[in-house]
Scaffold this motif. Structure first.
Motif: not given
Length: 90
Positions: A25-27, A33-36, A43-52
């Motif tokens: 959830t945090i990622f 926010v960063y992707g927007g 960038q949103t997808v990459f950050i979410l993948a890093a969170g996973f």
């Protein structure tokens, strides 16, 4: 031989599930926010993948943090149907 623990107790499973949801959830929020901000959905997808990946690294292996409250199992009792069969034969 190595004594590698491969299990997680019931309370540890709940703790791991809660931690993984918090991390993802945090990622996800940070990625959104960063992707927007940079106007790049990738960038949103990459950050979410890093969170996973971080959540998987912290919650899938049975770290000692997840094995603090082991269950004490009862010793198995003899099967009553087998005991009755032995009594009938005698």
């Amino acid at each position: 031989m190595l004594n590698i623990q491969t299990h997680m107790d019931f309370d540890g499973q709940g703790r791991a599930e809660r931690l993984s949801r918090i991390i993802i959830t945090i990622f996800g929020i940070v990625g959104l926010v960063y992707g927007g901000y940079v106007q790049q959905f990738s960038q949103t997808v990459f950050i979410l993948a890093a969170g996973f990946a971080v959540a998987a690294l912290l919650t899938i292996p049975p770290w000692p943090l997840y094995r603090r409250k082991p269950l004490n199992w009862q010793k198995p009792r003899g099967d009553s149907s087998q005991e009755e069969g032995k009594k009938k034969k005698k």
